[in-house]
Design an enzyme around this catalytic site. Structure first.
Site, short mmCIF file in Angstrom:
data_model
loop_
_atom_site.label_atom_id
_atom_site.label_comp_id
_atom_site.label_asym_id
_atom_site.label_seq_id
_atom_site.Cartn_x
_atom_site.Cartn_y
_atom_site.Cartn_z
N CYS A 12 -26.63 -58.91 27.49
CA CYS A 12 -27.88 -58.95 28.25
C CYS A 12 -27.68 -58.49 29.71
O CYS A 12 -27.52 -57.28 29.92
CB CYS A 12 -28.52 -60.32 28.16
SG CYS A 12 -30.30 -60.28 28.43
N HIS A 16 -28.91 -61.59 22.47
CA HIS A 16 -28.02 -62.73 22.66
C HIS A 16 -27.37 -63.18 21.36
O HIS A 16 -27.77 -64.19 20.76
CB HIS A 16 -28.79 -63.88 23.30
CG HIS A 16 -29.09 -63.64 24.72
ND1 HIS A 16 -28.26 -64.04 25.74
CD2 HIS A 16 -30.11 -62.97 25.32
CE1 HIS A 16 -28.75 -63.64 26.90
NE2 HIS A 16 -29.87 -62.99 26.67
N GLU A 73 -24.56 -64.57 21.08
CA GLU A 73 -23.80 -65.83 21.26
C GLU A 73 -24.61 -67.05 20.82
O GLU A 73 -24.05 -68.05 20.36
CB GLU A 73 -23.38 -65.97 22.73
CG GLU A 73 -24.40 -66.55 23.69
CD GLU A 73 -25.56 -65.60 24.02
OE1 GLU A 73 -25.48 -64.41 23.67
OE2 GLU A 73 -26.56 -66.08 24.60
#
Ligand SMILES: N[C@@H](CCC(=O)NCCCC(=O)O)C(=O)O
Length: 264
Positions: free
Chosen positions: A112, A221, A223
């Site tokens: 990001c 994202h 993660e």
């Protein structure tokens, strides 16, 4: 082999009456639980960090997202209200780490804001408030109280076949992602190749052309759902494998001169 370590540049945050060097748990948790690597959070300073001294001691870098934006002066623009909030200490820490990791072939996963820093570090530019442009989606963080809903997987992007990101995700074509950003790549840096885009043309993934190793950035994202979402999991495992490969090489007597000298 000892568990490898990646460097993650911190954000500057202010709360409880003082300044903190901080990062959200989601990044370091995905690194540990899925990539199986440890994370050293690097304090963010406008000056004073020794980039090579940091990189001599780690096996990868993980560049996280943040609600702050890269300062426009770093890509030749005047700062406007729409470009903030800023974190100049983070910029000053991240961009040199990104450039030097690429030069040294140290594995890098940029997420990001991290993708935006990668683009700026290599000479590209950013556009702000992209949702205000005609025909653009609203990529902003959903205005909801629950963090799982903020990071909900909700938009398709299209991964180009035969790309680095396709290899790391284990797929090409449409993939569903989450989206929490107001800015995006405007001019792509010369050394980056676009590997995934949204239907509205937003650049969603890039890789470094002729990189010595793992060097990709994603605007979404992975993660956040790395333990449960298959493409997210695959990307973090690929990053962890690249970090372990680098660590093994580094451990095989190719330690940087500074460390070897210090070891006597
Ligand atoms: N500020 C940049 C990058 C967005 C980003 O990294 N978002 C993740 C954090 C979201 C949050 O906690 O607000 C942009 O807006 O494009």
């Amino acid at each position: 082999m000892p568990k490898p370590i990646v460097a993650l540049p911190a954000d500057i945050r202010e709360f409880e009456g003082t300044v903190w060097h901080a990062t959200p748990n989601q990044y370091v948790k995905a690194a540990l639980k899925v990539a199986d690597v440890m994370t050293f959070i690097i304090p963010a300073f406008e000056e004073g960090n020794d980039t090579d001294a940091i990189l001599d001691r780690v096996d990868g870098i993980l560049v996280s997202g943040s609600a702050t934006n890269v300062h426009p002066s770093l890509y030749g623009r005047e700062a406007t209200e729409a470009d903030g909030p800023f974190d100049i200490a983070r910029d000053s820490t991240s961009l040199p780490l990104i450039r030097r990791a690429i030069e040294r072939g140290i594995p890098m996963l940029a997420i990001c804001r991290g993708l935006q820093e990668l683009n700026v570090a290599l000479g590209g530019t950013l556009a702000s408030e992209i949702h205000d442009q005609p025909g653009m989606w609203d990529h902003r963080k959903p205005n909801v109280p629950e963090r799982d809903h903020m990071y909900a997987i909700r938009q398709p992007v299209f991964v180009r076949e035969g790309t680095c990101i396709a290899r790391h995700l284990g797929l090409s074509g449409e993939v569903q992602i989450n989206s929490l950003h107001r800015q995006a790549i405007a001019e792509t840096a010369p050394r980056l190749t676009v590997e995934a885009t949204a239907e509205d043309g937003t650049i969603e993934a890039v890789s470094v052309i002729d990189a010595k190793g793992f060097a990709v950035g994603v605007q979404w994202h992975p993660e956040y759902w790395a333990e449960t979402d298959a493409p997210s999991r695959a990307l973090f495992k690929a990053f962890g494998d690249a970090v372990r490969d680098y660590a093994a090489t580094r451990g095989a007597g190719t330690r940087p001169a500074k460390l070897a000298a210090a070891a006597g």
